[in-house]
Design a protein around this motif. Structure first.
Motif, PDB file in Angstrom:
ATOM      1  N   TYR A   1       0.806  -1.362  -0.050  1.00 36.40           N
ATOM      2  CA  TYR A   1       0.120   0.060   0.033  1.00 36.40           C
ATOM      3  C   TYR A   1       0.927   1.220  -0.101  1.00 36.40           C
ATOM      4  O   TYR A   1       0.311   2.352  -0.165  1.00 36.40           O
ATOM      5  CB  TYR A   1      -1.018   0.109   1.026  1.00 36.40           C
ATOM      6  N   ASP A   2       2.345   1.284   0.010  1.00 37.43           N
ATOM      7  CA  ASP A   2       3.005   2.516  -0.110  1.00 37.43           C
ATOM      8  C   ASP A   2       2.790   3.013  -1.606  1.00 37.43           C
ATOM      9  O   ASP A   2       2.535   2.299  -2.456  1.00 37.43           O
ATOM     10  CB  ASP A   2       4.371   2.025   0.134  1.00 37.43           C
ATOM     11  N   LYS A   3       2.866   4.408  -1.464  1.00 39.04           N
ATOM     12  CA  LYS A   3       3.021   4.978  -2.783  1.00 39.04           C
ATOM     13  C   LYS A   3       4.438   5.261  -3.003  1.00 39.04           C
ATOM     14  O   LYS A   3       5.031   5.592  -2.243  1.00 39.04           O
ATOM     15  CB  LYS A   3       2.330   6.452  -2.684  1.00 39.04           C
ATOM     16  N   VAL A   4       4.679   4.810  -4.289  1.00 35.43           N
ATOM     17  CA  VAL A   4       6.160   4.647  -5.057  1.00 35.43           C
ATOM     18  C   VAL A   4       6.134   5.540  -6.233  1.00 35.43           C
ATOM     19  O   VAL A   4       5.163   5.740  -7.030  1.00 35.43           O
ATOM     20  CB  VAL A   4       6.559   3.327  -4.954  1.00 35.43           C
ATOM     21  N   LEU A   5       7.419   6.003  -6.372  1.00 34.39           N
ATOM     22  CA  LEU A   5       7.949   6.546  -7.795  1.00 34.39           C
ATOM     23  C   LEU A   5       8.792   5.419  -8.355  1.00 34.39           C
ATOM     24  O   LEU A   5       9.693   4.964  -7.818  1.00 34.39           O
ATOM     25  CB  LEU A   5       8.741   7.710  -7.630  1.00 34.39           C
ATOM     26  N   PHE A   6       8.445   4.932  -9.497  1.00 34.37           N
ATOM     27  CA  PHE A   6       9.148   4.065 -10.385  1.00 34.37           C
ATOM     28  C   PHE A   6       9.588   4.258 -11.694  1.00 34.37           C
ATOM     29  O   PHE A   6       8.909   5.028 -12.270  1.00 34.37           O
ATOM     30  CB  PHE A   6       8.617   2.549 -10.190  1.00 34.37           C
ATOM     31  N   ASN A   7      10.674   3.494 -12.198  1.00 38.90           N
ATOM     32  CA  ASN A   7      11.020   4.007 -13.615  1.00 38.90           C
ATOM     33  C   ASN A   7      10.386   2.672 -14.321  1.00 38.90           C
ATOM     34  O   ASN A   7      10.628   1.596 -13.945  1.00 38.90           O
ATOM     35  CB  ASN A   7      12.341   3.716 -13.809  1.00 38.90           C
ATOM     36  N   PRO A   8       9.461   3.011 -15.322  1.00 39.22           N
ATOM     37  CA  PRO A   8       8.697   2.015 -15.883  1.00 39.22           C
ATOM     38  C   PRO A   8       9.372   1.215 -17.255  1.00 39.22           C
ATOM     39  O   PRO A   8       8.892   0.303 -17.749  1.00 39.22           O
ATOM     40  CB  PRO A   8       7.541   2.518 -16.511  1.00 39.22           C
ATOM     41  N   SER A   9      10.748   1.353 -17.467  1.00 42.51           N
ATOM     42  CA  SER A   9      11.510   0.869 -18.427  1.00 42.51           C
ATOM     43  C   SER A   9      11.558  -0.579 -18.468  1.00 42.51           C
ATOM     44  O   SER A   9      11.297  -1.540 -19.420  1.00 42.51           O
ATOM     45  CB  SER A   9      12.794   1.460 -18.614  1.00 42.51           C
ATOM     46  N   ASP A  10      11.653  -1.401 -17.383  1.00 43.00           N
ATOM     47  CA  ASP A  10      11.695  -2.627 -17.333  1.00 43.00           C
ATOM     48  C   ASP A  10      10.573  -3.298 -16.619  1.00 43.00           C
ATOM     49  O   ASP A  10      10.489  -4.418 -16.106  1.00 43.00           O
ATOM     50  CB  ASP A  10      13.013  -3.029 -16.293  1.00 43.00           C
ATOM     51  N   ALA A  11       9.556  -2.336 -16.309  1.00 38.89           N
ATOM     52  CA  ALA A  11       8.116  -2.979 -15.653  1.00 38.89           C
ATOM     53  C   ALA A  11       7.512  -3.869 -16.696  1.00 38.89           C
ATOM     54  O   ALA A  11       7.618  -3.726 -17.783  1.00 38.89           O
ATOM     55  CB  ALA A  11       7.497  -1.654 -15.185  1.00 38.89           C
ATOM     56  N   ILE A  12       6.902  -4.721 -16.327  1.00 36.18           N
ATOM     57  CA  ILE A  12       6.260  -5.801 -16.823  1.00 36.18           C
ATOM     58  C   ILE A  12       4.723  -5.629 -16.851  1.00 36.18           C
ATOM     59  O   ILE A  12       4.138  -5.758 -15.888  1.00 36.18           O
ATOM     60  CB  ILE A  12       6.504  -7.190 -16.758  1.00 36.18           C
ATOM     61  N   PRO A  13       3.999  -5.141 -17.882  1.00 33.80           N
ATOM     62  CA  PRO A  13       2.426  -4.781 -17.566  1.00 33.80           C
ATOM     63  C   PRO A  13       1.854  -6.120 -17.480  1.00 33.80           C
ATOM     64  O   PRO A  13       1.991  -7.330 -18.076  1.00 33.80           O
ATOM     65  CB  PRO A  13       2.046  -4.199 -19.002  1.00 33.80           C
ATOM     66  N   VAL A  14       0.955  -6.286 -16.509  1.00 35.42           N
ATOM     67  CA  VAL A  14       0.112  -7.262 -16.274  1.00 35.42           C
ATOM     68  C   VAL A  14      -1.298  -7.247 -16.939  1.00 35.42           C
ATOM     69  O   VAL A  14      -2.032  -6.334 -16.631  1.00 35.42           O
ATOM     70  CB  VAL A  14      -0.204  -7.537 -14.682  1.00 35.42           C
ATOM     71  N   ASP A  15      -1.712  -8.267 -17.757  1.00 33.75           N
ATOM     72  CA  ASP A  15      -2.919  -8.068 -18.503  1.00 33.75           C
ATOM     73  C   ASP A  15      -4.068  -8.963 -17.694  1.00 33.75           C
ATOM     74  O   ASP A  15      -4.692 -10.032 -18.010  1.00 33.75           O
ATOM     75  CB  ASP A  15      -2.893  -8.922 -19.987  1.00 33.75           C
ATOM     76  N   PHE A  16      -4.190  -8.045 -16.604  1.00 31.41           N
ATOM     77  CA  PHE A  16      -5.185  -8.689 -15.421  1.00 31.41           C
ATOM     78  C   PHE A  16      -6.308  -7.771 -15.238  1.00 31.41           C
ATOM     79  O   PHE A  16      -7.401  -8.409 -14.973  1.00 31.41           O
ATOM     80  CB  PHE A  16      -4.383  -8.882 -14.254  1.00 31.41           C
ATOM     81  N   GLU A  17      -6.280  -6.562 -15.570  1.00 30.72           N
ATOM     82  CA  GLU A  17      -7.319  -5.672 -15.619  1.00 30.72           C
ATOM     83  C   GLU A  17      -7.515  -5.065 -16.652  1.00 30.72           C
ATOM     84  O   GLU A  17      -6.571  -4.996 -17.542  1.00 30.72           O
ATOM     85  CB  GLU A  17      -6.793  -4.401 -14.520  1.00 30.72           C
ATOM     86  N   PRO A  18      -8.695  -4.579 -17.307  1.00 33.51           N
ATOM     87  CA  PRO A  18      -9.047  -4.031 -18.530  1.00 33.51           C
ATOM     88  C   PRO A  18      -8.250  -2.817 -18.977  1.00 33.51           C
ATOM     89  O   PRO A  18      -7.563  -2.691 -20.054  1.00 33.51           O
ATOM     90  CB  PRO A  18     -10.431  -3.484 -18.497  1.00 33.51           C
ATOM     91  N   ASP A  19      -7.498  -1.941 -17.766  1.00 36.39           N
ATOM     92  CA  ASP A  19      -7.036  -0.805 -18.181  1.00 36.39           C
ATOM     93  C   ASP A  19      -5.547  -0.973 -18.140  1.00 36.39           C
ATOM     94  O   ASP A  19      -4.716  -0.070 -18.397  1.00 36.39           O
ATOM     95  CB  ASP A  19      -7.196   0.574 -17.188  1.00 36.39           C
ATOM     96  N   ASN A  20      -4.868  -2.073 -17.809  1.00 40.67           N
ATOM     97  CA  ASN A  20      -3.443  -2.622 -17.806  1.00 40.67           C
ATOM     98  C   ASN A  20      -2.644  -1.535 -16.989  1.00 40.67           C
ATOM     99  O   ASN A  20      -1.759  -0.951 -17.144  1.00 40.67           O
ATOM    100  CB  ASN A  20      -3.166  -2.486 -19.335  1.00 40.67           C
ATOM    101  N   VAL A  21      -3.192  -1.646 -15.590  1.00 40.54           N
ATOM    102  CA  VAL A  21      -2.653  -0.769 -14.711  1.00 40.54           C
ATOM    103  C   VAL A  21      -1.565  -1.095 -13.609  1.00 40.54           C
ATOM    104  O   VAL A  21      -1.117  -0.521 -12.645  1.00 40.54           O
ATOM    105  CB  VAL A  21      -3.725   0.262 -13.943  1.00 40.54           C
ATOM    106  N   LEU A  22      -1.837  -2.622 -13.951  1.00 34.19           N
ATOM    107  CA  LEU A  22      -0.722  -3.315 -12.941  1.00 34.19           C
ATOM    108  C   LEU A  22       0.436  -3.610 -13.693  1.00 34.19           C
ATOM    109  O   LEU A  22       0.690  -3.834 -14.898  1.00 34.19           O
ATOM    110  CB  LEU A  22      -1.519  -4.675 -12.708  1.00 34.19           C
ATOM    111  N   PHE A  23       1.551  -3.393 -12.800  1.00 32.68           N
ATOM    112  CA  PHE A  23       2.942  -3.625 -13.449  1.00 32.68           C
ATOM    113  C   PHE A  23       3.741  -4.485 -12.443  1.00 32.68           C
ATOM    114  O   PHE A  23       3.765  -4.170 -11.170  1.00 32.68           O
ATOM    115  CB  PHE A  23       3.691  -2.263 -13.579  1.00 32.68           C
TER     116      PHE A  23
END
Length: 119
Positions: free
Chosen positions: A60-82
């Protein structure tokens, strides 16, 4: 029975915050504007990170992250999970007094009268 995603290794699962299309100054950003870092909430933490005291990231922490190596998770319609490697988390947002007494003593004692120090 519900489905969930559990990150493995040195990774965490982050739900990306809503992207803003207008900056605080009123500048409208194009849809494909490249933003080097994004914010989000930690949804799940791998067991390795949870047990490692070197990473002060909690669920539940709010974080700042670099999305370059983040893997999107096709689990939600808007693809907001990484799924994000922990080394791509560049900051954790905290509220209140962020410095403990130990850190405060090391950094701020030079500005205090030594006679006021607690033993």
């Amino acid at each position: 029975m519900s489905d969930w995603v559990e990150p493995l290794g040195m990774r965490i699962l982050i739900r990306k915050d809503e992207s803003r299309q207008t900056t605080k100054g009123g500048i409208v950003l194009p849809d494909k504007a490249e933003i080097p870092n994004i914010t989000g909430r930690v949804v799940e933490i791998s067991v390795q990170i949870e047990r490692d005291d070197d990473f002060p990231v909690k669920k539940y922490d709010k974080v700042l992250f670099n999305p370059s190596d983040a893997i999107p998770v096709d689990f939600e319609p808007d693809n907001v999970l990484f799924v994000v490697p922990i080394e791509d988390v560049v900051a954790v947002f905290r509220r209140g007094d962020a410095k403990t007494n130990e850190v405060r003593s090391a950094e701020e004692r030079e500005y205090e009268d030594p006679e006021d120090w607690e033993e």
